[in-house]
Enzyme design. Structure first.
Site, PDB file in Angstrom:
ATOM      1  N   GLY A 217      44.579  44.286  48.520  1.00 25.20           N
ATOM      2  CA  GLY A 217      44.730  43.042  47.788  1.00 25.20           C
ATOM      3  C   GLY A 217      43.755  42.968  46.617  1.00 25.20           C
ATOM      4  O   GLY A 217      43.393  43.979  46.020  1.00 25.20           O
ATOM      5  N   SER A 218      43.287  41.782  46.329  1.00 23.64           N
ATOM      6  CA  SER A 218      42.493  41.573  45.110  1.00 23.64           C
ATOM      7  C   SER A 218      41.097  42.164  45.157  1.00 23.64           C
ATOM      8  O   SER A 218      40.409  42.201  44.130  1.00 23.64           O
ATOM      9  CB  SER A 218      42.406  40.070  44.803  1.00 23.64           C
ATOM     10  OG  SER A 218      43.688  39.586  44.439  1.00 23.64           O
ATOM     11  N   THR A 219      40.634  42.637  46.328  1.00 21.78           N
ATOM     12  CA  THR A 219      39.350  43.335  46.323  1.00 21.78           C
ATOM     13  C   THR A 219      39.438  44.593  45.459  1.00 21.78           C
ATOM     14  O   THR A 219      38.435  45.051  44.912  1.00 21.78           O
ATOM     15  CB  THR A 219      38.906  43.741  47.749  1.00 21.78           C
ATOM     16  OG1 THR A 219      39.886  44.608  48.324  1.00 21.78           O
ATOM     17  CG2 THR A 219      38.716  42.513  48.628  1.00 21.78           C
ATOM     18  N   LYS A 221      40.655  44.772  42.615  1.00 20.50           N
ATOM     19  CA  LYS A 221      40.417  44.428  41.212  1.00 20.50           C
ATOM     20  C   LYS A 221      39.021  44.852  40.754  1.00 20.50           C
ATOM     21  O   LYS A 221      38.771  44.969  39.552  1.00 20.50           O
ATOM     22  CB  LYS A 221      40.643  42.930  40.995  1.00 20.50           C
ATOM     23  CG  LYS A 221      42.116  42.534  41.121  1.00 20.50           C
ATOM     24  CD  LYS A 221      42.321  41.031  41.130  1.00 20.50           C
ATOM     25  CE  LYS A 221      43.808  40.682  41.354  1.00 20.50           C
ATOM     26  NZ  LYS A 221      44.040  39.247  41.535  1.00 20.50           N
TER      27      LYS A 221
END
Length: 484
Positions: A217-219, A221
């Protein structure tokens, strides 16, 4: 008479030679194979007849051998079984050992090369053979905080000391009691094994380092940001596109932000602001601009697609190369075919915290013989340079903003500057997303980097997010380390 006697003597001599050859073959050339044959019960008696060394955390034996009145002489006992199961594993009569019990088996049973002096001393003095003690890097308070904060939710917690690579906490939930598999009643052990196998929670799966890997997920990013900053074309203040929705190339389908929110009324924002609010469309477009090759290379610099042992073997995290921009959009925000372990995500944060230098994570600190003489001690070592020191400083500042005023405010610790990143990862269709948080503290002198995953939003289900569900768990673990 001489001819028959000579013939008989020749036959007898041949039989003696065959017998000697067969005996030599089995006792010398086949010795290891026969000794290690699982059907050789004497091997089990011999293995359990040795005082197996303890596994130690903060001076306390969490796995030890106690004398028993049966042919095996010693019983393996786990004093805080479920708390440390993901690390100690089990030592069983029926099943092969796992985790530290397996990877440090030669030290624990006293056969390691480093223990030759101990074996010689025991032979000369007639002492009973003993194994060595294995002292782990774990911080008992951090491990306890991880277990308590995660509770009965499915997931995992990993904490690392950024400057050394020491693993301070490694917990997988749900856990199990290794004592259930260490008993000498084989029928009971088999019954317990089947019960654990049939458990819907899969307690035997080590979610922290193995088993099914997760979409980050957004980790992820953080990796995309690192690739952009390392390219030299971007700074935290660079303005990038951040539309409400972003069309996939060659398709009418659109990528949306979490809850279909609008990142910016202008459709643009700085890279720093995009990370602070975790804007999907901004990072999906950014990943495509940075390009597949740079993204793959940056992921590898953080340890993706690379073998690792701590000393247990860790399942490799994966960022696959692609020529499809639509897939690269998904992968750049930690979806698509991205797959990680919680340990890998903790390593990303630890590298950023340590000025871009990623230290080799390790669990075994010291091995001592029965006289407590140190026979081996792990020295911290640098695995690789993940990013430059300048990029690490920029990422650190951006992550501070995430916790100060972005999606990670629930990880704030009074009086301590925390850097972090949340993640909410779509996974199985029809199931709530996984909740992630990773970060480190204190930001100006990091003592601990952590990664937390709570499967399917945990108790909050579809309402669970990285910020609401995982960040408070990370906070509890970081506080446990900082407060000593």
């Amino acid at each position: 008479m001489n001819v028959p006697i000579r013939r008989l003597a020749t036959v007898v001599l041949a039989m003696v030679l065959v017998l000697m050859g067969a005996t030599t073959y089995h006792q010398f050339f086949q010795a290891d194979k026969l000794n290690n044959d699982g059907r050789n019960v004497r091997t089990l008696y011999r293995a359990y007849g040795v005082f197996r060394g303890p596994i130690v955390v903060d001076g306390k034996s969490v796995a030890l051998s106690t004398p028993v009145d049966d042919p095996f002489k010693f019983q393996r006992k786990y004093t805080d079984g479920s708390l440390y199961a993901a690390v100690t594993g089990y030592y069983s009569l029926v099943f092969a050992p796992t985790m530290i019990e397996a990877s440090e088996n030669s030290a624990l049973n006293g056969t390691a090369d480093e223990l030759w002096m101990q074996r010689l001393r025991q032979l000369v003095t007639g002492e009973q053979q003993q194994g060595a003690s294995v002292e782990l890097t774990l911080d008992a308070k951090a491990q306890e905080a991880a277990a308590k904060a995660l509770g009965d939710q499915k997931g995992a917690v990993v904490a690392i000391e950024p400057k050394t690579g020491k693993i301070l906490a490694l917990y997988s939930s749900p856990s199990y009691d290794p004592n259930q598999l260490a008993g000498h009643d084989t029928a009971k052990v088999n019954k317990n094994w089947q019960k654990l196998l049939n458990d819907d929670g899969s307690p035997l799966t080590n979610r922290a380092i193995a088993g099914d890997t997760y979409p980050p997920g957004s980790t992820f990013k953080l990796v995309t940001s690192a690739a952009a900053l390392e390219s030299g074309d971007y700074t935290p203040d660079t303005v990038i596109a951040a539309p409400h929705r972003l069309k996939y190339p060659g398709s009418s389908k659109e990528l949306k932000n979490f809850a279909d929110e609008v990142c910016s009324s202008s459709g643009k924002m700085t890279l720093d602001a995009a990370l602070e609010m975790s804007c999907n469309t901004a990072f999906a477009g950014l990943g495509v601009k940075v390009g597949n090759d740079a993204m793959v290379e940056q992921a590898k610099k953080f340890g993706f697609d690379t073998p690792l042992s701590i000393p247990m073997t860790v399942t490799q995290s994966h960022f696959p190369p692609t020529t499809d921009d639509a897939e690269l959009m998904r992968q750049s925000i930690g979806q698509g075919d991205d797959r990680v372990t919680p340990l890998q995500i903790a390593m990303v944060s630890a590298a950023i915290a340590n000025g871009g230098k990623q230290m080799a994570p390790y669990l075994v600190d010291t091995v001592r013989d029965s006289s407590l003489r140190v026979v081996s001690k792990t020295s911290p070592s640098t695995l690789r340079t993940s990013v430059s020191e300048h990029t690490a400083d920029e990422l650190k500042s951006m992550m501070e903003d995430v916790v100060r005023s972005g999606t990670g405010v629930a990880a704030q610790i009074p009086g301590v500057t925390v850097a972090g990143k949340t993640g909410t990862a779509e996974n199985t269709p029809g199931q709530p997303p996984h909740a992630w948080f990773t970060g480190f503290a204190p930001a100006d002198d990091p003592k601990v980097a952590v990664a937390v995953i709570v499967e399917h939003g945990g108790q909050q289900g579809a309402e669970g997010t990285g910020g609401a569900t995982a960040a408070p768990i990370a906070k509890a673990v970081m506080e446990a380390v900082l407060n000593g």
